[in-house]
Design an enzyme around this catalytic site. Structure first.
Site, short mmCIF file in Angstrom:
data_model
loop_
_atom_site.label_atom_id
_atom_site.label_comp_id
_atom_site.label_asym_id
_atom_site.label_seq_id
_atom_site.Cartn_x
_atom_site.Cartn_y
_atom_site.Cartn_z
N SER A 1 0.81 -1.22 0.00
CA SER A 1 0.00 0.00 0.00
C SER A 1 0.84 1.27 0.00
O SER A 1 0.34 2.34 -0.37
CB SER A 1 -0.95 0.01 1.20
OG SER A 1 -0.24 -0.16 2.41
N ILE B 1 7.99 0.99 -1.03
CA ILE B 1 8.60 0.14 -2.05
C ILE B 1 7.57 -0.76 -2.71
O ILE B 1 7.60 -0.96 -3.93
CB ILE B 1 9.73 -0.70 -1.42
CG1 ILE B 1 10.83 0.20 -0.87
CG2 ILE B 1 10.32 -1.66 -2.44
CD1 ILE B 1 11.86 -0.52 0.00
N ASP C 1 -2.94 -8.49 8.23
CA ASP C 1 -2.02 -7.90 9.20
C ASP C 1 -0.91 -8.90 9.47
O ASP C 1 -1.08 -9.86 10.20
CB ASP C 1 -2.77 -7.57 10.49
CG ASP C 1 -1.89 -6.84 11.49
OD1 ASP C 1 -0.68 -6.71 11.23
OD2 ASP C 1 -2.42 -6.40 12.54
N LEU C 2 0.24 -8.66 8.88
CA LEU C 2 1.36 -9.60 9.00
C LEU C 2 2.03 -9.58 10.37
O LEU C 2 2.97 -10.34 10.60
CB LEU C 2 2.38 -9.34 7.89
CG LEU C 2 1.90 -9.73 6.49
CD1 LEU C 2 2.80 -9.14 5.41
CD2 LEU C 2 1.83 -11.24 6.34
N ASN D 1 7.98 -8.01 0.70
CA ASN D 1 8.42 -6.64 0.90
C ASN D 1 8.03 -6.06 2.26
O ASN D 1 8.73 -5.23 2.80
CB ASN D 1 7.84 -5.75 -0.21
CG ASN D 1 7.96 -4.27 0.11
OD1 ASN D 1 9.06 -3.72 0.13
ND2 ASN D 1 6.84 -3.62 0.40
N TYR E 1 15.39 -6.01 15.10
CA TYR E 1 15.31 -5.84 13.65
C TYR E 1 16.40 -6.65 12.96
O TYR E 1 16.15 -7.39 12.00
CB TYR E 1 15.44 -4.35 13.30
CG TYR E 1 15.50 -4.06 11.82
CD1 TYR E 1 14.35 -4.19 11.03
CD2 TYR E 1 16.68 -3.65 11.21
CE1 TYR E 1 14.40 -3.91 9.67
CE2 TYR E 1 16.73 -3.37 9.86
CZ TYR E 1 15.59 -3.50 9.09
OH TYR E 1 15.64 -3.23 7.75
N LYS F 1 15.74 -9.87 10.33
CA LYS F 1 16.19 -9.80 8.95
C LYS F 1 17.24 -10.87 8.64
O LYS F 1 17.24 -11.48 7.57
CB LYS F 1 16.75 -8.41 8.65
CG LYS F 1 15.70 -7.33 8.47
CD LYS F 1 14.84 -7.61 7.25
CE LYS F 1 13.94 -6.47 6.89
NZ LYS F 1 13.11 -6.73 5.68
N THR G 1 11.25 5.99 2.89
CA THR G 1 9.85 5.57 3.00
C THR G 1 9.33 5.93 4.38
O THR G 1 10.06 6.45 5.23
CB THR G 1 9.73 4.04 2.82
OG1 THR G 1 10.39 3.38 3.91
CG2 THR G 1 10.33 3.58 1.50
#
Length: 282
Positions: A39, A42, A87-88, A114, A181, A185, A216
């Site tokens: 939405s 990226i 909702d991930l 993404n 984070y 990742k 972003t």
């Protein structure tokens, strides 16, 4: 003067390869591409670049209103749009998306992971915040891995592609305040690297895109990023689609290899630098 320096820096260090329109149409024609986090940022940039191709875009995001708006706008071009609100952050999101795809009889050719969460917080500030770990791991690792697992049968049948939007930090020294984070990742990176050969045997191609700072909404909470050089969302989308078109196992900025060497050689000085810096702030 500062703006000029930032512009030059972005030109030298934060650009991505440009894609010819005929290459886009040739590779993605009649394919069904699922994009999470579609939405804004990226994901939206990827959808816009693909909108002039006769393909089906399955756009996944939490923002129902924005998905509807984007669908209305992009379907005036060549593509067909399907939207799924999910909702991930939720542990069952991957299963919900999979069931929605099956209910609509949609088979995926290209899976673009993404969606992501960036969080900068000291571990000492997270003692009463279990959600910091749970939500970040859910969106950056657990749900992408689970959705990949659920869609592998279709991807094998269609000799499909999987691409994971990662970060250059996954290849560099882990800095303080970014533990959750960084861990999420790195987990997804290692999972993809481990299954790449297994997938390749069945003609399923998996890729990792290591992006630098991208301008972003994700970087807005980190104030020091506001004036720093960064890649534009459209350039990040170009890197993702280039990786898919040319079936590269990974894409990264040209300078990341040098940064990795520096990170390894200077690992001890970097550790003591951070330790000294944090002690001064106490």
């Amino acid at each position: 003067m500062y703006k000029k320096i930032r512009t030059i820096t972005e030109f030298l260090f934060f650009r991505a390869p440009r894609i010819q329109k005929n290459k886009l149409k040739q590779h993605f024609q009649n394919k069904t591409i699922l994009i999470t986090g579609a939405s804004f940022g990226i994901g939206e940039a990827c959808a816009r670049l693909l909108s002039n191709t006769q393909c089906t875009l399955v756009l996944i995001a939490r923002s129902t209103d924005k998905l509807i708006q984007l669908k209305s706008e992009l379907e005036s071009y060549s593509c067909h749009i399907e939207i799924i609100c999910a909702d991930l952050y939720q542990s069952d999101a991957a299963e919900d998306i999979f069931q929605s795809l099956k209910a609509r009889n949609i088979q995926i050719d290209v899976l673009v992971h993404n969606a992501g969460k960036s969080i900068q917080r000291s571990v000492w500030d997270s003692l009463d915040r279990p959600q910091d770990i749970n939500r970040t791991i859910a969106i950056n690792y657990i749900n992408p891995a689970q959705l990949t697992r659920l869609l592998l049968a279709d991807l094998k049948h269609k000799q499909g592609q999987i691409i994971v939007v990662s970060t250059i930090n996954a290849k560099l020294f882990a800095p303080p305040f970014w533990s959750t984070y960084q861990a999420s990742k790195t987990a997804m990176q290692q999972w993809i690297l481990a299954i790449q050969p297994e997938l390749a045997v069945h003609e399923v191609h998996a890729s990792l895109v290591y992006l630098p700072l991208v301008r972003t909404r994700m970087i807005l909470p980190t104030k020091q990023y506001q004036q720093m050089p960064a890649m534009q969302a459209k350039d990040a989308a170009q890197a993702i689609l280039t990786c898919l078109i040319y079936r590269k196992r990974q894409w990264q900025p040209w300078w990341l290899g040098l940064a990795q060497i520096g990170s390894i050689l200077l690992i001890t000085p970097i550790y003591y630098f951070y330790k000294h810096l944090l002690k001064r702030k106490l």
